[in-house]
Write a protein that holds these residues in place. Structure first.
Motif, PDB file in Angstrom:
ATOM      1  N   LEU A  51      36.688  48.366  26.862  1.00 64.36           N
ATOM      2  CA  LEU A  51      37.306  49.462  28.087  1.00 64.36           C
ATOM      3  C   LEU A  51      38.576  49.147  28.758  1.00 64.36           C
ATOM      4  CD1 LEU A  51      34.285  47.630  30.394  1.00 64.36           C
ATOM      5  CD2 LEU A  51      33.810  49.835  28.474  1.00 64.36           C
ATOM      6  N   PRO A  52      39.535  50.903  29.369  1.00 63.25           N
ATOM      7  CA  PRO A  52      40.605  50.730  30.102  1.00 63.25           C
ATOM      8  C   PRO A  52      40.110  50.448  31.495  1.00 63.25           C
ATOM      9  CG  PRO A  52      39.169  53.428  29.870  1.00 63.25           C
ATOM     10  CD  PRO A  52      38.696  52.284  29.157  1.00 63.25           C
ATOM     11  N   ILE A  53      41.238  49.294  31.810  1.00 64.85           N
ATOM     12  CA  ILE A  53      41.171  48.787  33.054  1.00 64.85           C
ATOM     13  C   ILE A  53      42.470  48.377  33.566  1.00 64.85           C
ATOM     14  CG2 ILE A  53      41.942  45.965  34.336  1.00 64.85           C
ATOM     15  CD1 ILE A  53      40.235  45.321  31.081  1.00 64.85           C
ATOM     16  N   LEU A  90      48.797  35.328  34.009  1.00 63.44           N
ATOM     17  CA  LEU A  90      49.610  35.937  32.227  1.00 63.44           C
ATOM     18  C   LEU A  90      48.388  36.859  31.947  1.00 63.44           C
ATOM     19  CD1 LEU A  90      52.808  33.799  31.623  1.00 63.44           C
ATOM     20  CD2 LEU A  90      52.573  36.200  32.710  1.00 63.44           C
ATOM     21  N   PRO A  91      47.012  36.417  31.938  1.00 64.48           N
ATOM     22  CA  PRO A  91      46.358  36.135  31.233  1.00 64.48           C
ATOM     23  C   PRO A  91      45.652  37.990  32.190  1.00 64.48           C
ATOM     24  CG  PRO A  91      46.318  34.042  31.454  1.00 64.48           C
ATOM     25  CD  PRO A  91      46.957  34.511  32.556  1.00 64.48           C
ATOM     26  N   VAL A  92      45.879  37.813  33.194  1.00 66.56           N
ATOM     27  CA  VAL A  92      45.558  39.123  33.639  1.00 66.56           C
ATOM     28  C   VAL A  92      46.473  40.455  33.228  1.00 66.56           C
ATOM     29  CG1 VAL A  92      45.102  40.490  36.182  1.00 66.56           C
ATOM     30  CG2 VAL A  92      44.225  38.316  35.508  1.00 66.56           C
ATOM     31  N   ALA A  93      47.766  40.310  32.885  1.00 64.36           N
ATOM     32  CA  ALA A  93      48.774  41.295  32.936  1.00 64.36           C
ATOM     33  C   ALA A  93      48.084  41.228  31.676  1.00 64.36           C
ATOM     34  CB  ALA A  93      49.934  40.673  33.275  1.00 64.36           C
ATOM     35  N   TYR A  94      48.256  40.664  30.676  1.00 66.34           N
ATOM     36  CA  TYR A  94      48.306  41.067  29.806  1.00 66.34           C
ATOM     37  C   TYR A  94      46.555  41.797  29.020  1.00 66.34           C
ATOM     38  CZ  TYR A  94      52.613  37.721  28.606  1.00 66.34           C
ATOM     39  OH  TYR A  94      53.027  36.836  28.516  1.00 66.34           O
ATOM     40  N   CYS A  95      45.431  41.247  29.374  1.00 66.85           N
ATOM     41  CA  CYS A  95      44.565  42.200  29.281  1.00 66.85           C
ATOM     42  C   CYS A  95      44.418  43.451  30.109  1.00 66.85           C
ATOM     43  CB  CYS A  95      43.142  41.586  30.499  1.00 66.85           C
ATOM     44  SG  CYS A  95      42.280  39.536  29.355  1.00 66.85           S
ATOM     45  N   GLN A  96      45.317  43.522  30.998  1.00 68.80           N
ATOM     46  CA  GLN A  96      44.944  45.180  31.186  1.00 68.80           C
ATOM     47  C   GLN A  96      46.210  45.860  30.741  1.00 68.80           C
ATOM     48  OE1 GLN A  96      48.323  47.398  33.096  1.00 68.80           O
ATOM     49  NE2 GLN A  96      46.650  48.879  32.613  1.00 68.80           N
ATOM     50  N   LEU A  97      47.304  45.461  29.982  1.00 70.37           N
ATOM     51  CA  LEU A  97      48.498  46.222  29.303  1.00 70.37           C
ATOM     52  C   LEU A  97      47.045  46.268  27.691  1.00 70.37           C
ATOM     53  CD1 LEU A  97      52.108  44.334  29.550  1.00 70.37           C
ATOM     54  CD2 LEU A  97      51.147  46.601  30.436  1.00 70.37           C
ATOM     55  N   LEU A  98      46.589  45.094  27.431  1.00 70.24           N
ATOM     56  CA  LEU A  98      45.776  46.070  26.120  1.00 70.24           C
ATOM     57  C   LEU A  98      44.972  46.725  25.200  1.00 70.24           C
ATOM     58  CD1 LEU A  98      45.706  44.798  23.271  1.00 70.24           C
ATOM     59  CD2 LEU A  98      43.844  42.783  24.093  1.00 70.24           C
ATOM     60  N   SER A  99      44.342  46.702  27.463  1.00 69.43           N
ATOM     61  CA  SER A  99      43.048  47.545  27.552  1.00 69.43           C
ATOM     62  C   SER A  99      43.153  48.927  27.639  1.00 69.43           C
ATOM     63  CB  SER A  99      42.857  46.848  28.552  1.00 69.43           C
ATOM     64  OG  SER A  99      42.920  48.062  29.749  1.00 69.43           O
ATOM     65  N   MET A 100      44.870  49.409  27.628  1.00 67.16           N
ATOM     66  CA  MET A 100      45.220  50.974  27.711  1.00 67.16           C
ATOM     67  C   MET A 100      45.417  51.722  27.293  1.00 67.16           C
ATOM     68  SD  MET A 100      48.575  50.131  30.108  1.00 67.16           S
ATOM     69  CE  MET A 100      49.080  51.944  30.301  1.00 67.16           C
TER      70      MET A 100
END
Length: 293
Positions: A46-48, A208-218
């Motif tokens: 999913l895109p976040i 950090l995990p939240v930031a990386y998850c959002q970047l990965l999801s784009m």
């Protein structure tokens, strides 16, 4: 709109409920909130994006490219590999009462509450206690509620370091280009340039995990464009088949042909094309034949 009612022994002892077998109830949700506990799984399909609510930034799954349409719901079926937690508790929800306590409620307009044949899940057992499936739902929703508070704290730590920036998302349509406003993403350049003290604060808060998850999801934003294009193409070429499209097959075909995702967002992640397809393929291979009754 859902019509939630507090579940009480007096009001629901003679009624029962059934589990939903359609996600049509989510069909108009272009976005839905997520909690940090589910981001690691959600970001894979999913895109976040973050949406600002008052002074807080809250992670949301981006599910549509226009208001009132969820592209991950096709003919009542959820077609993405991950389903947001908020939908998995439906038709139940928690609501805060006048006594500041959280009460378990159910959507009375869901068609999933009643008496008689088809309603196989009682709210209460023979001893007058909440039935185990109801207890399980309550526990699940309480976990989500508690994780919302954690999510707010983590996002506040990210905001304190000025790590949110607007996501300038554009959609290319047959009628031209339009913007989607109100979405935010992690400022990767700023994240990478944080001094050790600031980085330690973000890390300690679990940011950090939240930031990386959002970047990965784009990169997943392109999936929305793919679904929109294929549904429109099917409606144009084979309108009689629109209720039989195998979106799972389309997504698998798309996934097998795209390069491996990288963490860093690329320019492509800012533009979603629903006007024309690239790498076209035969739609007829993704239409399920109707089953005879």
């Amino acid at each position: 709109m859902p019509r939630y009612e507090h579940i009480t022994k007096n009001g629901f002892a003679a009624q029962a409920w059934r589990r939903h077998n359609s996600y049509a109830f989510a069909g108009t949700d272009a976005v839905t909130p997520l909690v940090v506990q589910e981001l690691a799984k959600a970001c894979m399909s999913l895109p976040i994006a973050f949406i600002q609510q008052n002074d807080a930034f809250i992670p949301h799954a981006v599910q549509g490219l226009e208001p009132g349409r969820n592209l991950f719901v096709v003919n009542g079926k959820w077609v993405a590999p991950y389903t947001p937690a908020v939908y998995r508790g439906y038709p139940f929800a928690l609501a805060q009462g006048d006594d500041d306590q959280l009460h378990l409620c159910i959507d009375m307009d869901s068609g999933l509450v009643g008496a008689g044949e088809g309603f196989d899940q009682p709210f209460f057992d023979d001893a007058g206690e909440a039935a185990q499936p109801v207890k399980d739902v309550l526990n699940f929703l309480q976990q989500i509620y508690r994780n919302r508070a954690v999510t707010q704290r983590v996002c506040a730590a990210l905001a304190a370091e000025d790590l949110f920036q607007p996501w300038p998302l554009k959609v290319q349509t047959p009628k031209g280009e339009r913007r989607i406003d109100g979405l935010f993403r992690i400022d990767e350049a700023r994240l990478n340039s944080l001094d050790p003290a600031a980085l330690a604060r973000v890390q300690k808060a679990g940011g950090l995990p939240v930031a990386y998850c959002q970047l990965l999801s784009m990169g997943n934003i392109q999936t929305l464009g793919l679904i929109a294009r294929k549904l429109e193409e099917l409606k144009t070429r084979m309108p009689e088949m629109t209720d039989q499209i195998d979106v799972d097959g389309i997504l698998q075909r798309h996934k097998s042909s795209e390069p491996e995702q990288t963490l860093a967002p690329v320019e492509n992640d800012n533009v979603v094309n629903i006007a024309a397809d690239t790498g076209d393929f035969d739609l007829s291979a993704f239409v399920n034949p109707k089953q005879n009754d």
